[in-house]
Design an enzyme around this catalytic site. Structure first.
Site, short mmCIF file in Angstrom:
data_model
loop_
_atom_site.label_atom_id
_atom_site.label_comp_id
_atom_site.label_asym_id
_atom_site.label_seq_id
_atom_site.Cartn_x
_atom_site.Cartn_y
_atom_site.Cartn_z
N THR A 112 -4.51 -2.37 1.71
CA THR A 112 -5.68 -2.67 1.70
C THR A 112 -6.22 -2.70 0.20
O THR A 112 -5.67 -2.24 -0.47
CB THR A 112 -6.73 -1.51 2.45
OG1 THR A 112 -6.61 -0.22 1.66
CG2 THR A 112 -6.02 -0.96 3.79
N ALA B 202 2.03 -7.43 -9.40
CA ALA B 202 2.55 -7.83 -7.92
C ALA B 202 3.93 -7.24 -7.84
O ALA B 202 4.22 -6.19 -8.11
CB ALA B 202 2.41 -9.33 -7.35
N LEU C 11 6.53 -7.85 -9.86
CA LEU C 11 7.37 -7.77 -10.80
C LEU C 11 7.62 -6.31 -11.30
O LEU C 11 6.88 -5.37 -11.15
CB LEU C 11 6.81 -8.27 -12.23
CG LEU C 11 6.24 -9.80 -12.24
CD1 LEU C 11 5.35 -10.30 -13.45
CD2 LEU C 11 7.67 -10.49 -12.25
N LYS D 85 -9.86 -3.25 12.77
CA LYS D 85 -10.28 -3.21 14.15
C LYS D 85 -9.31 -2.16 14.95
O LYS D 85 -9.86 -1.57 15.90
CB LYS D 85 -10.48 -4.47 14.77
CG LYS D 85 -11.47 -5.49 14.05
CD LYS D 85 -11.64 -6.66 14.57
CE LYS D 85 -12.47 -7.80 13.87
NZ LYS D 85 -11.46 -8.36 12.98
N GLY E 21 0.17 -13.35 -5.41
CA GLY E 21 0.54 -14.04 -4.23
C GLY E 21 1.04 -13.00 -3.04
O GLY E 21 1.87 -12.04 -3.46
N GLU F 155 -8.81 -11.30 -5.35
CA GLU F 155 -9.19 -10.11 -4.53
C GLU F 155 -10.23 -10.63 -3.45
O GLU F 155 -10.91 -11.62 -3.72
CB GLU F 155 -9.85 -9.04 -5.25
CG GLU F 155 -9.05 -8.23 -6.33
CD GLU F 155 -7.92 -7.33 -5.83
OE1 GLU F 155 -8.53 -6.46 -4.89
OE2 GLU F 155 -6.92 -7.31 -6.31
N LYS G 289 -5.74 -2.40 -14.32
CA LYS G 289 -4.12 -2.76 -14.44
C LYS G 289 -3.65 -2.17 -15.74
O LYS G 289 -2.77 -1.24 -16.03
CB LYS G 289 -3.87 -4.24 -14.15
CG LYS G 289 -3.69 -4.62 -12.88
CD LYS G 289 -3.70 -6.15 -12.75
CE LYS G 289 -3.47 -6.78 -11.41
NZ LYS G 289 -3.71 -8.10 -11.26
N LYS H 269 -5.20 -0.65 -5.99
CA LYS H 269 -5.05 0.20 -7.47
C LYS H 269 -6.35 1.13 -7.45
O LYS H 269 -6.12 1.94 -8.41
CB LYS H 269 -5.54 -1.12 -8.38
CG LYS H 269 -4.54 -2.23 -8.44
CD LYS H 269 -5.14 -2.98 -9.46
CE LYS H 269 -5.00 -4.57 -9.12
NZ LYS H 269 -5.26 -5.15 -7.74
#
Ligand code: ADP
Ligand code: ASP
Ligand code: MG
Length: 815
Positions: free
Chosen positions: A555, A611, A613, A508, A797, A667, A682, A579
């Site tokens: 995003t 994430a 790692l 926004k 997370g 997601e 991935k 991704k």
């Protein structure tokens, strides 16, 4: 005796003049003083404007004149007691009337010669010094006024006259020999030719007036009082981190001022240098600050680079052609032409063969220079021996200056690699034979970035400023900003990384602050921002042109993933947890990587897999060190792992998926996870990072989901369908129980073939005990043959993803 010069801002208004009077009164108690004053701030510019307007037939010169008059009368009224004002006010009015007559003359004649211009400009100093001397007399009776036109004699080079030192020194000495006053006030900048016509010493020339008097009188010090705490390591208006230089040699100060450090007018050094008179630059508004001491003292063990200065509005003129090779005297002719036109050459480089000569001059001189040079080499140009000169405008010269630079190797390498890393294109380079300066010509739009990066590199103990532009401040973005806020101080102190968030945007709103957003109130600030606009956001980032800019995409948006190339092409790094770009067509992925290399702009996406790692970084290191990845086995979906670890007799599949969403593991559209697409993306990224070429549709995706569930178009309908198909999921769970195994969604790559599917994992398998939302990856390589390289840990997370993005940002900081 000391000579003190007060600049335009120091005498800009009555309040400032009172500060100056204070300083002068205190100093006069101990010794004799000569006070040189400039025109009130901006008045010389106003006089110039008024005279140009008058000559152009524009009557509004009268408005400017009234403004000038008003300014001076008001100041006088504030400084002089009412009882004594009237004769002084009439005197000021008389001076202004004289000025008006001259301007009327320009108006009527429609012309303004340099000679007339000098006379008009002289009124700035005449007015200011008169008012100042009268105000000083209020407290200091044994003070007086002396018109510098009676002391400083010059040639008739109007606009910037050359001083005749022989006559001038004699006049100054004669006058002071018979003068008993404790303080003598003198107008700066103005002088007179031998035959008594007004001249000026060039813009900023009041400093020079003071130096001429100090030199003639063998003063024990020349003090230049201005509006900053001395000569800085760079122009403090452009480089916020610049610091005052405590000690500097005459030569260094001269180089810095020659290359644009306006705080000192370049010719100022010469008259005092000869007599070894030190110059002290002080701040009228902070008299207790040490200032800068300029002398010929050797300063050992200091930073070899003393300062960085710059001159803008520069034009480069290049003259080249085969006809210049070996023909002696081409450069002599070139410089003669410029000298005849009175054009000051600021910068010169020449190829040893004289095949090409390149000079830097002010933009304002470019048109005249171009014409004069082309005329002078007309014959050679007609014979195609020399090309018409090439003119490039709107450039800027930056210069590193330091006496000790000659004793240090690698400084120019450091200078140019620093600029190169920031994509600052260098048009020309020159190094003074004295090795006291290295200068480069760059594009004007890059000057702020160039000065700041150079300053950071040479003066700020290698602190590196990183400027972040963050798109997407949902769950992960919010955590990311919190983490930066918390770590900012630590990073600055320990890693010498100065992290600043310059822009924030959600779907926004967007908010920009070039000085860095105050992170403690970022939510509030973002609310006050303008409407989000992707195109405008990109344009702003590019326009700001800050060093070490990083675009951070938090995003999951496809359209945002398409803007990376715009950034990379402009040397703006991209860090992303999105991704989509890396899992898009192979050619696009490759293109982005190539742009990253070509434009020296890091493109990092560690959080695309696992994430926080360090999986992608590990693959990169394996490949870079010559290993070869032969097989990958992995559980790469934190959300699916969470779901299958919690799905049992007590919890329905629907409830577990809902819970995973609530905890931010899935997601925004959970189908992306449950369909296996996310996992396929991935493994695709890992395969590509391992050096293989593959497209997403080459990966076999054996979905465990009923087609009906995947065909839903809203999250609501999707969750409803999970309820409807509860028995389908129940059956899968029962099968796993019967096989004494656990359900894991596995991605595999071997022999060039990849697939993703839900599998029954037996007890002895390393994946069996994978808890919660953990991820695991096994890399089988040429070096890790029987025992694979294993990476395992929380793979989803907000906090861990944010810290993965943070780690990518720090990686860039450490480059
Ligand atoms: P004055 O009116 O006192 O003569 P100037 O405007 O001529 O003052 O010079 C002071 C200004 O010079 C400062 O306000 C600053 O903006 C500019 N400046 C440019 N480079 C430097 C530098 N290296 N150190 C200090 N000041 C600089
Ligand atoms: N008033 C003159 C100028 O503005 C001289 C000076 O301020 O040094 O250039
Ligand atoms: Mg000045």
């Amino acid at each position: 005796m000391k000579v003190l010069k007060f600049g335009g801002t120091s005498v800009a208004n009555a309040q400032n003049i009172k500060l100056v009077l204070n300083i002068v009164n205190k100093k006069a108690a101990n010794e004799k003083l000569v006070i040189v004053v400039s025109a009130l701030s901006k008045v010389t510019d106003m006089l110039l404007i008024a005279s140009k307007k008058a000559a152009a037939g524009d009557e509004s010169f009268k408005v400017t004149l009234t403004e000038i008059e008003k300014k001076h009368l008001e100041i006088l009224k504030e400084l002089i007691p009412v009882s004594e004002q009237s004769s002084l006010l009439s005197h000021v009015k008389r001076i202004v009337n004289h000025l008006e007559t001259l301007l009327d003359g320009c108006y009527l004649l429609g012309e303004l010669s340099l000679r007339t211009s000098d006379t008009i400009l002289s009124f700035g100093e005449l007015l200011s010094s008169y008012i100042f001397a009268e105000a000083l007399k209020q407290n200091l009776k044994n003070s007086s006024y002396k018109d510098s036109r009676e002391l400083i004699k010059t040639n008739s080079n109007f606009g910037k006259a050359a001083v005749n030192f022989e006559i001038t020194n004699e006049l100054i000495n004669d006058f002071f020999a018979s003068n008993e006053d404790q303080v003598v006030v003198i107008p700066g900048f103005i002088a007179a030719s031998i035959d008594g016509i007004n001249t000026t010493l060039g813009r900023g020339g009041s400093d020079y007036t003071a130096a001429i008097i100090a030199g003639a009188l063998h003063a024990n010090e020349l003090q230049i009082w201005t509006d900053v705490n001395g000569m800085f390591t760079a122009n403090p208006k452009v480089v916020k981190q610049a610091q005052p230089i405590a000690f500097i040699s005459y030569q260094e100060a001269m180089e810095l001022s020659h290359f644009g450090a306006k705080v000192l007018y370049p010719p100022t050094i010469q008259p005092v240098l000869r007599k070894n008179i030190p110059i002290l630059i002080k701040n009228t508004f902070e008299p207790e600050a040490e200032g800068t001491y300029i002398s010929n003292q050797e300063m050992a063990n200091t930073n070899p680079v003393k300062g960085i200065s710059h001159i803008d509005k520069i034009t480069l003129i290049t003259l080249e052609g085969s006809g210049m090779i070996g023909v002696s005297g081409s450069s002599k002719r070139l410089f003669e032409v410029l000298s005849t036109q009175n054009i000051n050459v600021i910068f010169i480089t020449q190829a040893s063969s004289e095949h090409s000569i390149c000079i830097g001059i002010l933009n304002a001189d470019a048109a005249v220079a171009e014409e004069a040079i082309n005329n002078a080499f007309e014959v050679e140009i007609a014979q195609n021996k020399i090309d018409p000169c090439i003119v490039e405008r709107n450039l800027c010269i930056i210069a590193l200056v330091g006496e000790n630079m000659k004793n240090h190797q690698g400084l120019s390498g450091r200078m140019f690699s620093t600029l190169g890393k920031n994509n600052v294109n260098i048009r020309a380079i020159a190094q003074g034979a004295s090795e006291r300066n290295i200068s480069a010509v760059i594009n004007e739009k890059d000057v702020k970035k160039a000065l700041n990066t150079l300053h950071e590199n040479f003066f700020e103990e290698n602190t590196k400023q990183l400027n972040l532009f963050v798109m997407g401040v949902g769950n992960v973005g919010e955590k990311f900003i919190e983490q930066i806020h918390q770590q900012k101080k630590f990073l600055k102190e320990n890693l010498k990384i100065n992290l600043r968030v310059i822009a924030l945007s959600n779907s926004k709103k967007m908010y920009f602050d070039e000085e860095g957003i105050a992170l403690k109130e970022w939510q509030f600030l973002l609310e006050t921002g303008e409407a989000a606009d992707k195109e405008k956001f990109i344009a702003n980032v590019i326009e700001l042109n800050l060093r070490n800019s990083i675009f951070v995409d938090i995003t999951a948006n496809e359209s945002i993933s398409k803007v990376y190339e715009h950034f990379l092409k402009r040397n703006i790094a991209v860090v992303t947890c999105n991704k989509i770009a890396c899992a898009s067509e192979y050619d696009n992925y490759k293109k982005l990587k190539k742009l990253s290399q070509q434009f020296n702009a890091p493109f990092l996406f560690e959080t695309n897999v696992g994430a926080g790692l360090p999986i992608i970084d590990t693959v990169k290191n394996l490949v870079a060190s010559g290993d070869k990845v032969n097989k990958i086995q992995a559980v790469l979906s934190g959300s699916l792992n969470f779901i299958f670890n919690n799905f049992d007799e007590n919890n329905t599949f629907h409830d577990v998926v809902k819970e995973a969403g609530a905890q931010g593991f899935t997601e925004p559209d959970p189908k992306i996870d449950l369909s296996g697409i996310d996992v396929a993306r991935k493994i695709l990224i890992l395969i590509r990072e391992s050096g293989y070429k593959m497209e997403i549709d080459e990966i076999t995706n054996e979905s465990f989901m009923p087609a009906e569930c995947l065909e839903t178009t809203t999250n609501e309908a999707f969750f409803e369908s999970l309820k409807e198909h509860a028995s389908h999921f129940e059956a899968i769970y029962q099968e796993a129980l019967s096989k004494d195994s656990r359900l894991k969604y596995v991605a595999q790559f071997e022999n060039g073939v990849a697939n993703v599917s839900l599998r029954f994992i037996p007890k002895d398998h390393p994946f069996y005990n994978l808890e919660g939302k953990d991820n695991i990856v096994l890399f089988f390589t040429d070096r890790y043959i029987d025992q694979p390289l294993l990476i395992k840990g929380a793979g989803a997370g907000a906090a861990v993803t944010a810290s993965g993005i943070f780690a990518d940002v720090i990686r860039i900081g450490n480059i």
